[in-house]
Design an enzyme around this catalytic site. Structure first.
Site, PDB file in Angstrom:
ATOM      1  CG  ASP A   1      -2.025  -0.950   1.215  1.00  0.00           C
ATOM      2  OD1 ASP A   1      -2.347  -1.452   0.123  1.00  0.00           O
ATOM      3  OD2 ASP A   1      -2.609  -1.217   2.279  1.00  0.00           O
TER       4      ASP A   1
ATOM      5  NE  ARG B   1      -3.821  -1.739  -4.653  1.00  0.00           N
ATOM      6  CZ  ARG B   1      -3.527  -2.061  -3.382  1.00  0.00           C
ATOM      7  NH1 ARG B   1      -3.251  -1.137  -2.491  1.00  0.00           N
ATOM      8  NH2 ARG B   1      -3.494  -3.322  -3.016  1.00  0.00           N
TER       9      ARG B   1
HETATM   10  P1  FDA Z   1     -13.848   9.012  -6.101  1.00  0.00           P
HETATM   11  O1  FDA Z   1     -13.496   9.239  -4.672  1.00  0.00           O
HETATM   12  O2  FDA Z   1     -13.925  10.186  -6.998  1.00  0.00           O
HETATM   13  O3  FDA Z   1     -15.195   8.206  -6.145  1.00  0.00           O
HETATM   14  C1  FDA Z   1     -15.883   7.905  -7.347  1.00  0.00           C
HETATM   15  C2  FDA Z   1     -17.209   7.248  -6.982  1.00  0.00           C
HETATM   16  O4  FDA Z   1     -16.958   5.995  -6.355  1.00  0.00           O
HETATM   17  C3  FDA Z   1     -18.030   8.024  -5.947  1.00  0.00           C
HETATM   18  O5  FDA Z   1     -18.847   8.998  -6.554  1.00  0.00           O
HETATM   19  C4  FDA Z   1     -18.819   6.917  -5.296  1.00  0.00           C
HETATM   20  O6  FDA Z   1     -19.887   6.524  -6.097  1.00  0.00           O
HETATM   21  C5  FDA Z   1     -17.823   5.788  -5.266  1.00  0.00           C
HETATM   22  N1  FDA Z   1     -17.033   5.765  -4.016  1.00  0.00           N
HETATM   23  C6  FDA Z   1     -15.741   6.114  -3.870  1.00  0.00           C
HETATM   24  N2  FDA Z   1     -15.318   5.938  -2.600  1.00  0.00           N
HETATM   25  C7  FDA Z   1     -16.359   5.494  -1.925  1.00  0.00           C
HETATM   26  C8  FDA Z   1     -16.543   5.109  -0.583  1.00  0.00           C
HETATM   27  N3  FDA Z   1     -15.570   5.180   0.341  1.00  0.00           N
HETATM   28  N4  FDA Z   1     -17.779   4.681  -0.213  1.00  0.00           N
HETATM   29  C9  FDA Z   1     -18.784   4.588  -1.117  1.00  0.00           C
HETATM   30  N5  FDA Z   1     -18.666   4.943  -2.409  1.00  0.00           N
HETATM   31  C10 FDA Z   1     -17.469   5.378  -2.818  1.00  0.00           C
HETATM   32  N6  FDA Z   1      -5.297   5.039  -1.286  1.00  0.00           N
HETATM   33  C11 FDA Z   1      -4.033   5.293  -0.864  1.00  0.00           C
HETATM   34  O7  FDA Z   1      -3.715   6.452  -0.570  1.00  0.00           O
HETATM   35  N7  FDA Z   1      -3.114   4.274  -0.775  1.00  0.00           N
HETATM   36  C12 FDA Z   1      -3.412   2.986  -1.138  1.00  0.00           C
HETATM   37  O8  FDA Z   1      -2.565   2.106  -1.057  1.00  0.00           O
HETATM   38  C13 FDA Z   1      -4.737   2.712  -1.575  1.00  0.00           C
HETATM   39  N8  FDA Z   1      -5.123   1.460  -1.923  1.00  0.00           N
HETATM   40  C14 FDA Z   1      -6.341   1.252  -2.519  1.00  0.00           C
HETATM   41  C15 FDA Z   1      -6.678  -0.005  -3.013  1.00  0.00           C
HETATM   42  C16 FDA Z   1      -7.875  -0.175  -3.686  1.00  0.00           C
HETATM   43  C17 FDA Z   1      -8.202  -1.518  -4.274  1.00  0.00           C
HETATM   44  C18 FDA Z   1      -8.774   0.926  -3.852  1.00  0.00           C
HETATM   45  C19 FDA Z   1     -10.049   0.774  -4.630  1.00  0.00           C
HETATM   46  C20 FDA Z   1      -8.472   2.145  -3.328  1.00  0.00           C
HETATM   47  C21 FDA Z   1      -7.275   2.321  -2.645  1.00  0.00           C
HETATM   48  N9  FDA Z   1      -6.955   3.559  -2.078  1.00  0.00           N
HETATM   49  C22 FDA Z   1      -5.668   3.783  -1.638  1.00  0.00           C
HETATM   50  C23 FDA Z   1      -8.002   4.608  -1.907  1.00  0.00           C
HETATM   51  C24 FDA Z   1      -8.021   5.557  -3.079  1.00  0.00           C
HETATM   52  O9  FDA Z   1      -6.883   6.369  -3.062  1.00  0.00           O
HETATM   53  C25 FDA Z   1      -9.274   6.472  -3.044  1.00  0.00           C
HETATM   54  O10 FDA Z   1      -9.271   7.221  -1.858  1.00  0.00           O
HETATM   55  C26 FDA Z   1     -10.583   5.734  -3.148  1.00  0.00           C
HETATM   56  O11 FDA Z   1     -10.505   4.653  -4.011  1.00  0.00           O
HETATM   57  C27 FDA Z   1     -11.693   6.668  -3.681  1.00  0.00           C
HETATM   58  O12 FDA Z   1     -11.334   7.128  -4.967  1.00  0.00           O
HETATM   59  P2  FDA Z   1     -12.096   6.713  -6.318  1.00  0.00           P
HETATM   60  O13 FDA Z   1     -11.030   6.472  -7.352  1.00  0.00           O
HETATM   61  O14 FDA Z   1     -12.979   5.585  -6.080  1.00  0.00           O
HETATM   62  O15 FDA Z   1     -12.825   8.025  -6.800  1.00  0.00           O
END
Ligand code: FDA
Length: 306
Positions: free
Chosen positions: A132, A182
């Protein structure tokens, strides 16, 4: 603004005590966390794998401050990996590791040595480890440790954060053969000097990084729930002629589960990030910070139990 306040609260032990002792917190934790034990992790993994998903398991815990706790985190991963292998859940399930849980903040060499043991155990179990990425003060150290780990276990992967200004350059470095990267947006509160602040800038950076990884020779892991970025990922996969086993989508346990299954039905590889363990506070606060609706859900749960 709200996001920064919640992320600041994620570092407060006083607020942690308040949240942890509120009975209604349980319902919210259960949505995002598989449970507290290895058995809980195996149960949830089995169900996801039966639905055609793959899994990366995270034993919750970060910012460890003693060698004893760091060794305990290593032991937890070694136990988890042998349980996954015994249950026939590898290679469908791999593990995600936070170096700060292994002592990175006070002894980088210790963190590297303990991570090397986890990577070797994963290799024996027939699966992989992804590191991570935590706040920006750890990025250089994490990438240095990754390079050392990959000398013995080249399949070791790493997360990179599109909100950091440096990440495009990191993706260029990390797009070589065998590299597993990732790509996520980033979940910590970071200053403007190192990170894009607006959603639009972060999304544009995500697309630039995605292009580099998809055009490269490694294995891109697109970690996002964002429908626009998922569509761009699908389009670039066609453009660069990547088969479904040459990249994957990743999402968090409890977030957009229907979308996870829809992508599987379309033939894509989808990995679900499944956290388990008792130290869920920091993880939960980052999930609340990501989406105001999650915070509203949490506050409603608190009100309804009063
Ligand atoms: P965004 O936040 O713009 O969300 C897009 C849409 O997705 C939202 O409108 C909603 O519909 C849905 N959504 C997103 N988050 C949601 C939530 N918490 N609850 C409900 N719905 C939600 N970060 C980091 O700093 N270090 C890391 O190592 C990781 N590792 C990691 C692994 C995996 C598999 C994932 C999916 C994410 C991470 N993250 C992470 C977290 C990442 O940085 C980020 O904060 C979240 O994925 C939210 O970003 P989105 O890309 O989903 O877009």
């Amino acid at each position: 603004m709200l996001r920064s306040v919640i992320l600041a609260a994620a570092r407060s032990s006083r607020i942690e005590r308040l949240v942890a002792t509120t009975p209604a917190t349980r319902a919210v934790v259960d949505r995002f966390v598989a449970g507290t034990t290895v058995d809980d992790a195996l149960r949830v993994t089995r169900a996801l794998v039966a639905d055609g998903l793959t899994v990366t398991l995270d034993h919750l815990g970060e910012d460890t401050l003693s060698a004893e706790h760091a060794a305990a985190a290593r032991d937890e991963y070694l136990g988890l990996l042998s349980a996954l292998a015994d249950a026939g859940l590898t290679p469908a399930a791999e593990v995600s590791v936070k170096l700060s849980a292994l002592g990175q903040r006070f002894d980088e060499k210790l963190a590297r040595d303990l991570a090397a043991e986890i990577c070797a155990a994963a290799q024996r179990a027939g699966t992989t480890v992804t590191l991570d990425m935590e706040d920006h003060t750890t990025t250089d150290s994490t990438l240095d440790i990754l390079a050392e780990l990959r000398r013995d276990v080249p399949t070791t992967g790493v997360a990179v954060q599109a909100y950091l200004r440096r990440t495009e350059a990191d993706c260029r470095e990390l797009s070589g053969p065998g590299s597993r990267v990732r790509l996520c947006k980033g979940a910590y509160a970071e200053p403007e000097s190192v990170a894009y602040q607006s959603r639009l800038e972060v999304d544009k950076s995500y697309v630039r990084c995605l292009n580099l990884l998809m055009a490269g020779e490694g294995y891109p892991m697109l970690a996002t729930h964002d429908p626009r970025l998922i569509a761009i990922g699908q389009e670039r996969a066609k453009w660069y002629d990547r088969a479904p086993d040459e990249f994957e989508f990743q999402m968090l346990y409890g977030v957009r589960p229907a979308e996870q299954r829809r992508l599987v039905a379309e033939g894509y590889t989808v990995r679900v990030y499944v956290p388990y363990g008792t130290q869920w506070y920091g993880y939960l606060m980052r999930r609340l910070a990501e989406r105001p609706a999650n915070l509203a859900f949490f506050l409603r749960a608190l009100r309804s139990r009063r």
